[in-house]
Design a protein around this motif. Structure first.
Motif, PDB file in Angstrom:
ATOM      1  N   ALA A 144       0.793  -1.229   0.000  1.00 46.83           N
ATOM      2  CA  ALA A 144       0.000   0.000   0.000  1.00 46.83           C
ATOM      3  C   ALA A 144       0.824   1.276   0.000  1.00 46.83           C
ATOM      4  CB  ALA A 144      -0.936   0.008   1.210  1.00 46.83           C
ATOM      5  N   CYS A 145       2.162   1.164  -0.010  1.00 47.71           N
ATOM      6  CA  CYS A 145       2.932   2.412   0.110  1.00 47.71           C
ATOM      7  C   CYS A 145       4.047   2.569  -0.905  1.00 47.71           C
ATOM      8  CB  CYS A 145       3.486   2.568   1.522  1.00 47.71           C
ATOM      9  SG  CYS A 145       4.962   1.598   1.870  1.00 47.71           S
ATOM     10  N   GLY A 146       4.562   1.502  -1.451  1.00 44.90           N
ATOM     11  CA  GLY A 146       5.581   1.618  -2.497  1.00 44.90           C
ATOM     12  C   GLY A 146       7.004   1.802  -2.003  1.00 44.90           C
ATOM     13  N   GLY A 180       1.798   5.223  -6.868  1.00 44.59           N
ATOM     14  CA  GLY A 180       1.976   4.039  -6.036  1.00 44.59           C
ATOM     15  C   GLY A 180       3.064   4.201  -4.993  1.00 44.59           C
ATOM     16  N   ASN A 181       3.691   5.358  -4.967  1.00 43.36           N
ATOM     17  CA  ASN A 181       4.741   5.620  -3.978  1.00 43.36           C
ATOM     18  C   ASN A 181       4.297   6.745  -3.063  1.00 43.36           C
ATOM     19  OD1 ASN A 181       6.297   4.517  -6.530  1.00 43.36           O
ATOM     20  ND2 ASN A 181       7.547   4.102  -4.723  1.00 43.36           N
ATOM     21  N   LEU A 182       3.856   6.383  -1.868  1.00 41.69           N
ATOM     22  CA  LEU A 182       3.410   7.407  -0.934  1.00 41.69           C
ATOM     23  C   LEU A 182       4.596   8.154  -0.349  1.00 41.69           C
ATOM     24  CD1 LEU A 182       0.681   5.495   1.137  1.00 41.69           C
ATOM     25  CD2 LEU A 182       0.454   6.686  -1.055  1.00 41.69           C
ATOM     26  N   THR A 204       9.759  -0.637  -3.317  1.00 43.99           N
ATOM     27  CA  THR A 204       9.889  -0.837  -4.761  1.00 43.99           C
ATOM     28  C   THR A 204      11.325  -1.167  -5.159  1.00 43.99           C
ATOM     29  OG1 THR A 204       8.087   0.723  -5.131  1.00 43.99           O
ATOM     30  CG2 THR A 204       9.529   0.237  -7.016  1.00 43.99           C
TER      31      THR A 204
END
Lengths: 777, 174, 327
Positions: B41-43, B144-146, B46
């Motif tokens: 949910a936070c990226g 997709g990267n909070l 990655t």
């Protein structure tokens, strides 16, 4: 807190009140900041330059070590088991299956945990850090839904996590108060915050409201919020003999070390807390159960323990912002001058903390009004203790106040900026103190010009772009200048002309080491290369909270004090051959890598030369900052004028922010690059507060039901437009460096600016946060 | 049974429960890849696998036999930073620095997707051959990267600078 | 996560052989299953990795497409034929999750995503999906995201997929392989409504493996689209979504496909709306009548009543846009 403790606090604060009067009336010169910091005059140094972060290369390469990234020999992994009832007792707890699961070392419960004292709750003492004062795994009592009931230790995280699902707990539930409305019906009481009742009265505001020719009287609500720093709370704890080392993500290393020492009943210097990098804090990275449980488990097992909370675990163990219901009633004459300003309401806290969300704080200094009535009532619920989250009070309080100002502007048909300017106070309305520096009108004017406020139609629903309704809104933001007691710093000057600054401060994204290296370099007359700023370690001097936007001032005052001591120490050793011989401390200044006579820079000797002549390899001084009396002598606040453009989809109601500008009056800006980021960061969290953030608390069970980043929405890239930030850069003559804090003000006013823009776009006043599309259909 | 991480061969874990993220952080001692939610949910986690960005927290390491994983440590180190890492510093595309490795890896994967012509939610013409580097495209693709500190503007500026320049260079080479 | 054995299947037959034992699960991209295993909601003792199987997108004679179940979501969304002939599918995929997740997630896995209902995820919550017969805490709890159509007193959860909504609108079918052989069913028949057995979410037999999705030739699907309405601008599940394709001839609707997401336990084919529209006039009045017909049986819960109006408006707007485009 219990009623008796509240009463004691009030008595203590009455004594303080007498002191406060004396401080208010004292001559400026007796007060810290009475003489402007000499650095304010310096305009050609490092301060004010957009220096890139010194720790940038570490952060972008993934080599900056965070709390969960300190490997230790023989380390084991912990996993927590969370309770599932809001209140009651553990009737039975079966750990056998978990204990026999592969890789498991032990399962700690209240039955076998080391005996320790409860945490000293924050604000109960100078170094108290606890989010609440509840015992940590000491008995069978359950105080909130999600309280940890067991800690599993295993050789790998996978083994610990799985075994935690094999701990079987049976509860004896007890009646719990988890309904806000029912708790209100059972009675509220006036909240106290930092020893003061959250209540102020000037004149009879209710009567003035009735008499006012124009008035608005409206109610707002704001939900619970969670900080949601992207770094999970994590701790690596190890005992070496009787010394405990904790690698933590902490906003208060010194407070934490003292508090944990109190709990374990050991000397303060036997606990070392380090925290070189904090992956976001926002008020959430203080002392909660996880650090204590890790230390207990490490003690019981004899092994170093790594405990990383799951995202759900963060929601179960670390408190967030509480909910509020607020009433704002404004009465004005036809020209918009306020006759009555009423801001009251209710919030929820717990019996185990001292933190009612103080949503009237910003209103105390906001506007001149003939009468004022401010009041916060609190109820106590059986829930995880709520806590400080970015601009506690101001963030949600300005939402209500500044929306109401917009409603009043509409009722008066006066431009909302003009209405605010007309109600500018001369002195702070509540305390009567003069402002140290207040340039909000300039911030409004420059902001309005840059944003293009003159293009706004005052008639709602008048701008359309296809399916989208477009609107503009504005609101004022504000946050106080704080400087808390306890600041201290050490300066070590070495024979090669390097200065090492040591202070138990914190870096959680503010750019602490960068800005403070700039400041220290200017203060000492050194290049930035010659300054090393060390922080994030409880063994360093100072008790410095990275909170209340006060760290910069706290460090600034401490380093300034240490610099005075350094000058004295150097003059003692200069010897008779020095050009500085015979000069008194107040006759010299730092510059060009040494000291010189004030007004005669030719009389100069470098630090290197002074030390060489004295035959010393280094000089070390430590000094404490003076008590922060300036905050009782002046009314000290930062200000902001927030401007927002929104687009609301006329089909679906989707609200999207398309433009934002923040115009700030926060004293002198030390580093425009990092400051701009802090301003934007606050604003973006404000966009989240306005449009999407809500911790869903199931009132039937007292359980948080969206403990994840997929169900608790924070803004994503697509939600964030380009955000323009500008500032007056007018130095506050009474603060260190002329600066005031900037970390929290961005979230204040932002929610109201969004809501007011939505009204301008759609004609709808949404008074309950978050403003989700269902409210706009 | 092995994969490569930043060019070096590494063994797959014995325990198939080990995620690619935990393999990197806890077993290979490459903590640059971050754990922010462990639930996709936070990226922050990655990484690039054969050049494609994925979430290492939702990936079981055993699934990646024979694959080539690149983490932030493989992109550049202090003193020899990747141009995008440097641009993040220049544009202040981070504050606390915790989501940063994920943002950087994600942006590099994203650039590949844009070059390949993969459409996004904001791509007006699905059949277009070339994707513009508009702020909206970058914002949507990086969603997709909070980032909780609020470094979004700086991140988009850093990416824009690096990949806009790179495209100019690529065109000049043609 | 409960311990399990992991193996990679070399071919479909082998996968089915290994997958047809109790407590075995097929593993695709893992984007949902790994999360559910970490939550101990799913506790398989055997994982059969099927990501190496069926990863082709084939053109079928006559103009359809066959998409292997192991194809990653991104690969479907970027495929030239999908973009030009089934744009609703591309649009639906790129509106879902994040790019990283779309790079991992497989088509088969996407079909079998489980609900995001908070009470399903929470061990302290009562959920008939998680523990059949225990009750449903969402009925009186947080249900803003929940179903307005086809729900039951036992379960009001919704299916979270975007991709499935487009596939259902586009008449997709599913190829299955189990120990009893292969079969081929319409996608509309794959997912079940909750009824009194909400834990049984599909008609799959134990061990049955999805091997491919088939899209039939449908020339007017080239004018299809997908609109997703959500709280956050990106990286959020749908509150309501609409996939639709519209064929207009001589000012009349010759054919139409509509499906809704975020409203029911399964991707919701709006057959009633289609019936109202087919052969009728084009225009806002007709679109509204169609939406009303579809939503006539919609039942709100405490927090999600807005979804009825939202779905209505979104259906009308999507059809209006398609009509404008095709006019």
């Amino acid at each position: 807190m219990s009623i008796s403790k509240d009463a004691r606090q009030i008595v203590e604060s009455a004594v303080q009140g007498v002191m406060a009067k004396a401080i208010a009336l004292a001559p400026d010169g007796w007060i810290p900041g009475g003489e402007p910091d000499p650095l304010i005059r310096s305009r050609h140094g490092h301060v004010g330059k957009p220096v890139s972060r010194l720790d940038g290369p570490l952060k972008v390469s993934g080599t900056a070590p965070f709390a969960a990234e300190f490997p230790m020999q023989g380390m084991v992994y912990a996993a927590l088991v969370f309770g599932t009832v809001p209140k009651g007792r553990i009737a039975a707890i079966d750990t056998e299956q978990a204990e026999s699961s592969p890789g498991v070392l032990s399962v700690m419960t209240y039955r076998n945990a080391p005996r320790i004292a409860p945490p000293p709750v924050f604000m109960s003492g100078p170094k108290a850090a606890g989010g609440d004062n509840l015992p940590v795994m000491q008995d069978d009592a359950i105080h909130w839904n999600g309280e940890p009931v067991a800690v599993v230790l295993a050789e790998t995280q996978e083994q610990a996590d799985h075994a935690s699902s094999l701990v079987h707990v049976r509860y004896q539930s007890e009646p719990a108060q988890t309904h806000f409305a029912k708790a209100k019906a059972a009675g509220t009481r006036t909240a106290t915050f930092m020893g003061q009742p959250l209540h102020n009265e000037i004149g009879d505001a209710e009567a003035a409201l009735v008499r006012a020719p124009v008035s608005v009287d409206v109610r707002y609500s704001t939900p619970r919020h969670n900080h949601n720093a992207i770094e999970l709370h994590a701790v690596t704890a190890a005992w070496t003999g009787d010394e405990l080392r904790i690698h933590d993500a902490s906003q208060l290393v010194a407070h934490e070390a003292w508090s944990i020492a109190q709990m374990f009943g050991i000397p303060e210097d036997k606990v070392v807390v380090t925290s070189p990098f904090v992956g976001g804090g926002f008020g959430g990275k203080c002392l909660w159960q996880h650090q204590v449980l890790a230390a207990m488990a490490a003690k019981a097992s004899g092994r170093p323990v790594r405990l990383v909370l799951s995202r759900e675990g963060v929601y179960r163990v670390v408190g967030g912002r509480s909910l509020t219901e607020q009433r704002v009633a404004l009465g004005a004459d036809r020209e918009g001058l306020l006759k009555a300003l009423i801001h009251t309401g209710v919030t929820a806290k717990t019996a185990s903390n001292a933190m009612p969300e103080p949503f009237i704080m910003a209103t105390r200094s906001a506007y001149a009004s003939e009468t004022i009535s401010l009041d916060v009532q609190a109820v106590e619920l059986d829930m995880l203790a709520n806590t400080f989250m970015r601009a506690p009070g101001e963030s949600v309080g300005t939402f209500a106040l500044e929306c109401a100002m917009d409603e009043l502007a509409s009722a008066l048909d006066i431009d909302p900026i003009e209405l605010r300017v007309r109600n500018e106070p001369k002195n702070e309305p509540i305390s009567g103190l003069p402002f140290s520096s207040r340039n909000i009108v300039e911030a409004w004017r420059t902001g309005a010009a840059k944003f293009g406020w003159d293009k706004r139609s005052s008639v709602p629903c008048s701008t359309r772009d296809g399916e989208w309704l477009v609107g503009m809104g504005c609101a004022a933001g504000t946050y106080p200048y704080y400087r808390m007691p306890g600041g201290a710093a050490r300066i070590t000057l070495t024979h090669d002309g390097q200065a090492i600054i040591d202070i138990a401060a914190h870096e959680m994204g503010m750019g602490t080491s960068t800005a403070q290296t700039q400041v220290a370099a200017d203060r000492l007359g050194l290049s930035m290369d010659a300054v090393v700023f060390r922080y994030g370690d409880s063994t360093l001097p100072g008790v410095v909270l990275a909170g209340g936007s006060q760290q910069t001032a706290a460090i600034g005052a401490a380093v300034s004090a240490a610099h005075h001591s350094l000058v004295k120490a150097l003059l003692k050793i200069v010897g008779n051959d020095s050009p500085l011989a015979g000069l008194k401390p107040d006759e010299v200044a730092s510059g060009d890598a040494g000291l010189c006579k004030l007004g005669d820079p030719a009389l100069h000797e470098t630090y290197v030369s002074i030390l060489a002549r004295a035959g010393q390899t280094s000089v070390t001084v430590t000094a404490e900052a003076p008590a922060p009396l300036e905050t009782q002598h002046w009314s000290m606040h930062s200000h902001a004028a927030m401007f927002c453009e929104v687009r609301v989809n006329s089909v679906t109601g989707e609200p999207r922010v398309s433009r934002f500008l923040g115009s700030f009056d926060c004293g002198r800006i030390l580093n425009p690059k990092t400051a701009a980021s802090q301003f934007r960061g606050g604003i973006i969290m404000g966009l989240g507060l306005a449009l999407m953030e809500e911790t869903q608390f199931d009132e039937r069970t007292g359980r948080v039901m969206n403990p994840s980043l997929s169900e608790y929405h924070v803004p994503v890239h697509m939600d964030v437009p380009e955000i323009d930030v500008i500032w007056t850069d007018i130095a506050d003559p009474h603060t260190p460096m002329g600066a005031r804090g900037i970390g929290e003000i961005g979230i204040t006013g932002t929610g109201a600016a969004v809501a007011n823009a939505i009204y301008n776009a759609t004609g709808k006043r949404i008074r309950d946060l978050p403003i989700t599309l269902d409210k706009l259909l | 049974m092995s994969m490569t991480v930043n060019g070096a061969a590494v063994s797959l874990p014995d325990d198939p429960r080990v995620s690619l993220l935990d393999l990197l952080r806890e077993y290979l001692h490459l903590p640059g890849t971050k754990k922010g939610c462990n639930q996709g949910a936070c990226g922050a986690c990655t990484v690039l696998v054969d050049g494609e960005r994925i979430l290492s927290c939702l990936a079981l390491a055993v699934q990646f036999e024979g694959r080539s994983v690149t983490t932030i440590e493989g992109l550049g180190a202090p003193g020899s930073l990747h141009p995008l890492q440097q641009a993040f510093i220049e544009h202040d595309g981070f504050q606390c620095g915790y989501c940063t490795p994920g943002q950087i890896c994600s942006a590099i994967g994203m650039a590949q997707e844009i070059r390949r012509g993969v459409p996004s939610h904001v791509t007006a013409d699905l059949c277009t051959e070339t994707i513009s580097l508009s702020h909206d495209e970058l914002r949507e693709r990086m969603s997709g990267n909070l980032c909780r500190c609020g470094a979004h503007n700086g991140i988009v500026d850093a990416i824009t600078e690096v990949f806009a320049e790179e495209d100019i260079l690529a065109e000049a080479a043609e | 996560m409960t311990p399990f054995t992991y193996s990679r299947a070399a071919d479909t037959a082998e996968a089915v052989r290994r997958g047809t034992i109790p407590q075995a699960r097929y593993l695709g991209g893992g984007t949902n299953l790994v999360d559910l295993m970490r939550e101990e909601i799913e506790r398989p003792d055997t994982l059969v990795d099927v990501t190496g199987l069926s990863h082709e997108i084939e053109e079928l004679p006559g103009g359809g497409l066959r998409i292997g179940a192991g194809v990653r979501n991104t690969a479907v969304a970027e495929h030239r034929s999908v973009r030009s002939r089934y744009p609703a599918l591309s649009r639906a995929i790129v509106s879902g999750a994040s790019a990283q997740i779309r790079n991992m997630a497989t088509v088969g896995g996407n079909l079998l995503q489980r609900t995001r209902c908070a009470y399903f995820y929470d061990e302290a919550g009562q959920c008939n999906k998680r523990s059949p017969g225990k009750g449903c805490d969402a009925l009186e709890g947080f249900n803003r995201n929940h179903a307005i159509l086809g729900a039951s007193p036992a379960c009001v959860a919704v299916h979270p997929s975007d991709m499935c909504v487009a596939l259902v609108a586009l008449d997709a079918s599913v190829h299955l392989r189990g120990s009893a052989g292969v079969r081929h069913i319409p996608l509309t028949e794959l997912h079940r409504l909750p009824g009194d057995q909400p834990h049984v979410e599909t008609v799959l037999d134990p061990g049955e493996l999805i091997t491919a999705i088939e899209l039939p030739p449908q020339p007017f699907a080239a004018r299809s689209t997908y609109r997703k309405v959500r709280d956050r601008s990106s990286y959020a599940f749908a509150l309501v979504s609409v996939a639709a394709a519209l064929q207009i001839e001589d000012g009349h609707i010759r054919d139409v496909r509509i499906a809704l997401g975020g409203v029911a336990h399964r991707p919701w084919r709006a057959s009633r709306a289609e019936e109202v529209l087919r052969g009728g006039p084009v225009g806002a009045i007709a679109f509204a009548a169609a939406a009303d017909a579809e939503l006539a049986d919609a039942r709100p819960l405490s927090d999600n009543g807005f979804k009825i109006e939202l779905a209505r408006r979104t259906i009308i707007a999507v059809l209006g846009n398609l009509a404008g485009e095709t006019a």
